[in-house]
Design an enzyme around this catalytic site. Structure first.
Site, PDB file in Angstrom:
ATOM      1  N   GLN A  30     -32.282  -4.778   0.388  1.00  0.00           N
ATOM      2  CA  GLN A  30     -32.543  -4.532   1.810  1.00  0.00           C
ATOM      3  C   GLN A  30     -31.297  -4.003   2.515  1.00  0.00           C
ATOM      4  O   GLN A  30     -31.350  -3.027   3.271  1.00  0.00           O
ATOM      5  CB  GLN A  30     -33.009  -5.841   2.473  1.00  0.00           C
ATOM      6  CG  GLN A  30     -33.312  -5.727   3.961  1.00  0.00           C
ATOM      7  CD  GLN A  30     -33.624  -7.081   4.596  1.00  0.00           C
ATOM      8  OE1 GLN A  30     -33.636  -8.118   3.930  1.00  0.00           O
ATOM      9  NE2 GLN A  30     -33.882  -7.074   5.890  1.00  0.00           N
ATOM     10  N   GLU A  38     -29.785 -17.257   6.157  1.00  0.00           N
ATOM     11  CA  GLU A  38     -29.289 -17.966   7.335  1.00  0.00           C
ATOM     12  C   GLU A  38     -28.827 -19.372   6.965  1.00  0.00           C
ATOM     13  O   GLU A  38     -27.768 -19.831   7.398  1.00  0.00           O
ATOM     14  CB  GLU A  38     -30.396 -18.089   8.387  1.00  0.00           C
ATOM     15  CG  GLU A  38     -30.878 -16.790   8.967  1.00  0.00           C
ATOM     16  CD  GLU A  38     -32.162 -17.005   9.739  1.00  0.00           C
ATOM     17  OE1 GLU A  38     -32.085 -17.314  10.946  1.00  0.00           O
ATOM     18  OE2 GLU A  38     -33.258 -16.895   9.140  1.00  0.00           O
ATOM     19  N   ASP A  62     -42.646 -14.098   3.223  1.00  0.00           N
ATOM     20  CA  ASP A  62     -42.285 -12.686   3.115  1.00  0.00           C
ATOM     21  C   ASP A  62     -41.001 -12.597   2.273  1.00  0.00           C
ATOM     22  O   ASP A  62     -39.900 -12.452   2.793  1.00  0.00           O
ATOM     23  CB  ASP A  62     -42.082 -12.132   4.531  1.00  0.00           C
ATOM     24  CG  ASP A  62     -41.659 -10.676   4.529  1.00  0.00           C
ATOM     25  OD1 ASP A  62     -42.034  -9.957   3.593  1.00  0.00           O
ATOM     26  OD2 ASP A  62     -40.939 -10.274   5.460  1.00  0.00           O
ATOM     27  N   GLU A 103     -38.894 -15.722   3.582  1.00  0.00           N
ATOM     28  CA  GLU A 103     -39.031 -15.705   5.038  1.00  0.00           C
ATOM     29  C   GLU A 103     -40.286 -16.487   5.386  1.00  0.00           C
ATOM     30  O   GLU A 103     -41.405 -16.020   5.130  1.00  0.00           O
ATOM     31  CB  GLU A 103     -39.115 -14.263   5.572  1.00  0.00           C
ATOM     32  CG  GLU A 103     -37.810 -13.503   5.357  1.00  0.00           C
ATOM     33  CD  GLU A 103     -37.672 -12.232   6.167  1.00  0.00           C
ATOM     34  OE1 GLU A 103     -38.707 -11.618   6.505  1.00  0.00           O
ATOM     35  OE2 GLU A 103     -36.518 -11.845   6.459  1.00  0.00           O
ATOM     36  N   LYS A 149     -38.539  -5.523   0.536  1.00  0.00           N
ATOM     37  CA  LYS A 149     -39.607  -6.379   1.063  1.00  0.00           C
ATOM     38  C   LYS A 149     -40.938  -6.163   0.355  1.00  0.00           C
ATOM     39  O   LYS A 149     -41.787  -7.060   0.360  1.00  0.00           O
ATOM     40  CB  LYS A 149     -39.841  -6.042   2.545  1.00  0.00           C
ATOM     41  CG  LYS A 149     -38.653  -6.250   3.433  1.00  0.00           C
ATOM     42  CD  LYS A 149     -38.520  -7.705   3.765  1.00  0.00           C
ATOM     43  CE  LYS A 149     -37.511  -7.896   4.895  1.00  0.00           C
ATOM     44  NZ  LYS A 149     -37.548  -9.276   5.373  1.00  0.00           N
ATOM     45  N   THR A 207     -45.625 -10.396  -1.004  1.00  0.00           N
ATOM     46  CA  THR A 207     -45.740 -11.214   0.193  1.00  0.00           C
ATOM     47  C   THR A 207     -46.842 -12.232  -0.097  1.00  0.00           C
ATOM     48  O   THR A 207     -47.958 -11.838  -0.438  1.00  0.00           O
ATOM     49  CB  THR A 207     -46.145 -10.359   1.419  1.00  0.00           C
ATOM     50  OG1 THR A 207     -45.233  -9.265   1.537  1.00  0.00           O
ATOM     51  CG2 THR A 207     -46.130 -11.174   2.694  1.00  0.00           C
ATOM     52  N   ASP A 239     -45.126  -6.501   9.803  1.00  0.00           N
ATOM     53  CA  ASP A 239     -44.255  -7.670   9.900  1.00  0.00           C
ATOM     54  C   ASP A 239     -43.354  -7.523  11.112  1.00  0.00           C
ATOM     55  O   ASP A 239     -42.700  -6.492  11.289  1.00  0.00           O
ATOM     56  CB  ASP A 239     -43.419  -7.800   8.621  1.00  0.00           C
ATOM     57  CG  ASP A 239     -42.722  -9.145   8.547  1.00  0.00           C
ATOM     58  OD1 ASP A 239     -43.234 -10.119   9.128  1.00  0.00           O
ATOM     59  OD2 ASP A 239     -41.662  -9.226   7.897  1.00  0.00           O
ATOM     60  N   HIS A 292     -33.501 -16.137  14.529  1.00  0.00           N
ATOM     61  CA  HIS A 292     -33.418 -15.354  13.288  1.00  0.00           C
ATOM     62  C   HIS A 292     -32.759 -14.007  13.536  1.00  0.00           C
ATOM     63  O   HIS A 292     -31.866 -13.590  12.782  1.00  0.00           O
ATOM     64  CB  HIS A 292     -34.817 -15.151  12.703  1.00  0.00           C
ATOM     65  CG  HIS A 292     -34.829 -14.270  11.498  1.00  0.00           C
ATOM     66  ND1 HIS A 292     -34.270 -14.651  10.296  1.00  0.00           N
ATOM     67  CD2 HIS A 292     -35.327 -13.017  11.293  1.00  0.00           C
ATOM     68  CE1 HIS A 292     -34.421 -13.670   9.405  1.00  0.00           C
ATOM     69  NE2 HIS A 292     -35.054 -12.667   9.989  1.00  0.00           N
ATOM     70  N   ARG A 336     -32.235  -9.456  -0.339  1.00  0.00           N
ATOM     71  CA  ARG A 336     -31.246  -9.102   0.691  1.00  0.00           C
ATOM     72  C   ARG A 336     -30.280  -8.016   0.238  1.00  0.00           C
ATOM     73  O   ARG A 336     -29.814  -7.229   1.075  1.00  0.00           O
ATOM     74  CB  ARG A 336     -30.460 -10.346   1.106  1.00  0.00           C
ATOM     75  CG  ARG A 336     -31.300 -11.470   1.666  1.00  0.00           C
ATOM     76  CD  ARG A 336     -32.074 -11.059   2.889  1.00  0.00           C
ATOM     77  NE  ARG A 336     -32.892 -12.169   3.402  1.00  0.00           N
ATOM     78  CZ  ARG A 336     -33.842 -12.022   4.300  1.00  0.00           C
ATOM     79  NH1 ARG A 336     -34.131 -10.823   4.799  1.00  0.00           N
ATOM     80  NH2 ARG A 336     -34.537 -13.064   4.711  1.00  0.00           N
ATOM     81  N   GLU A 370     -43.163 -17.471   7.601  1.00  0.00           N
ATOM     82  CA  GLU A 370     -43.762 -16.792   8.749  1.00  0.00           C
ATOM     83  C   GLU A 370     -45.188 -17.285   8.953  1.00  0.00           C
ATOM     84  O   GLU A 370     -45.775 -17.912   8.078  1.00  0.00           O
ATOM     85  CB  GLU A 370     -43.778 -15.268   8.524  1.00  0.00           C
ATOM     86  CG  GLU A 370     -42.407 -14.711   8.154  1.00  0.00           C
ATOM     87  CD  GLU A 370     -42.299 -13.208   8.293  1.00  0.00           C
ATOM     88  OE1 GLU A 370     -43.141 -12.609   8.985  1.00  0.00           O
ATOM     89  OE2 GLU A 370     -41.363 -12.640   7.702  1.00  0.00           O
TER      90      GLU A 370
HETATM   91 MN    MN Z   1     -40.423 -10.837   7.392  1.00  0.00          MN
END
Ligand code: MN
Length: 404
Positions: free
Chosen positions: A230, A348, A223, A189, A243, A247, A118, A125, A227, A191
């Protein structure tokens, strides 16, 4: 746009040009390879058997890996053959018995994921995450403009769209202490994932120009990210349990050949990248993503803004001589844009939960709640000003299992 003898309406799932590949089953039969056209799956195995296509056996397999491993010449030949099947009226009687409505097909994981990488290639971002997590430091890490930053993820927990996502548990700070428990800051996420069809030799880097020799196509990726887990674990070795729990992938792999009209020049890089990362061809892609949270579109990130291209990412991940294999998946990194309505992840979008969003049902959200469903879609420019739908990846959060 290819004109098809199939009756394909504007609101159909796909057109007759994109022709993405997936693995499906229907009527309790074996999992096998199909191509999506309109609102149907084209069942390739029986058609290839009667059409004497080279390597026809690969379509009776329960993953795309054997087909992808055949390489670019076979990909091109099969795409040409399928295009003829769905655009030339005389093929109608041959093809029609092998069209299965998407509503009657069950979609499965499209390929066996070999390794999963990844990246972190959206400047918006990376800057947003820097401001939120490291407000006293420069927003971009020192290496960010020199190379596509990435990490090796967990291939075994990549799941197909529609799979439930169990809320992960882990260690995170709670008040003054550290406690193990369900994540309270579960995020997404959006992606774009690139799928390696043909591998490379250990010890031999893949150049930017060799991208299309190796990469078969793309999928949409969510993904999922915890948080709180993480943030506590990631210094200094980067993402791990925050993570690796899940996925999600879209079930349809869009071949790179369908995206010729989506190619654009990437943003200007400053400073100029190292020689192994310089690109002569425009492999930025003008993909428009859409993030839907419980039915409300909350964000529209543009893939065109990505600083590093997928060709540079492949060159970088092999620059030390590491090899790639059939089924390797590497994802772009969260796609975000500079506008508030382009912020891809919820950390975000809600600025670390301080600016909750209001959904169409009147409820507000900072992070994901149990029962929430997120769907990511994308589209791209096609031939003659058309728009190609690239499918969707969806998933619903289910509660963490009780420990008692
Ligand atoms: Mn990611």
């Amino acid at each position: 746009m290819s004109t098809s003898w199939l009756d394909i309406t504007d609101d159909a799932a796909f057109d007759a040009y994109t022709l993405p590949y997936g693995v499906f089953s229907a009527n309790g039969e074996e999992h096998r390879v199909g191509v999506a056209v309109g609102d149907h799956v084209l069942d390739l195995a029986p058609l290839a058997a009667v059409s004497a296509v080279d390597g026809a056996h690969v379509f009776a397999q329960p993953s795309l890996n054997p087909f992808m491993a055949l390489g670019p010449d076979a990909w091109r030949a099969v795409r040409g053959w399928v295009t003829e099947l769905v655009t030339e009226e005389p093929n109608r009687d041959l093809v029609e018995p092998h069209l299965i409505p998407l509503t009657r097909a069950t979609m499965h994981q499209p390929f066996v994921v070999a390794d999963y990488v990844d990246f972190y290639s959206s400047q918006a971002h990376a800057e947003n995450m820097g401001k939120i997590f490291r407000p006293d430091s420069p927003a971009l890490p020192p290496a960010w403009r020199h190379l596509p930053i990435g990490y090796h993820g967990r291939a075994g927990t990549v799941v197909v769209s529609g799979s439930d996502v169990v809320r992960p548990s882990g260690l995170r700070t709670m008040g003054d202490g550290v406690e193990y428990g369900p994540s309270t800051r579960l995020d997404i996420e959006p992606e774009v994932g690139f799928v390696v069809g043909t591998g490379s030799q250990l010890g031999s880097p893949v150049s930017v120009a060799e991208f299309t020799d190796h990469v078969f196509g793309l999928v949409l990726v969510n993904d999922w990210s915890a948080r709180d887990i993480q943030k506590f674990e990631a210094m200094p070795l980067g993402p791990f349990l925050g993570k690796s729990f899940a996925t999600s992938l879209s079930p349809w792999v869009v071949p790179l050949a369908a995206l010729e009209h989506a190619r654009i020049d990437p943003p200007t890089r400053d400073p100029a990248p190292a020689a192994y990362l310089r690109d002569a061809e425009p492999w930025g892609l003008d993909l428009r993503l859409e993030v839907e949270w419980n039915g409300t579109v909350v964000s529209r990130p543009a893939f065109a803004d990505m600083y590093w291209t997928p060709a540079q990412q492949l060159a970088h991940l092999t620059a030390n001589g590491a090899s790639v294999r059939t089924g390797d998946l590497y994802a772009s990194g969260t796609v975000s844009g500079p506008g508030v309505d382009q912020r891809g992840s919820f950390i975000e979008l809600t600025w670390n939960g301080t600016e909750p969003v209001t959904l169409d049902d009147g409820s507000t959200r900072a992070f994901l709640e149990d029962g929430d469903t997120v769907t990511i879609r994308a589209e791209a420019p096609g031939p003659n000003g058309t728009r190609l739908k690239l499918g969707a990846v969806t998933g619903t959060i289910v509660p963490a299992p009780s420990r008692h």
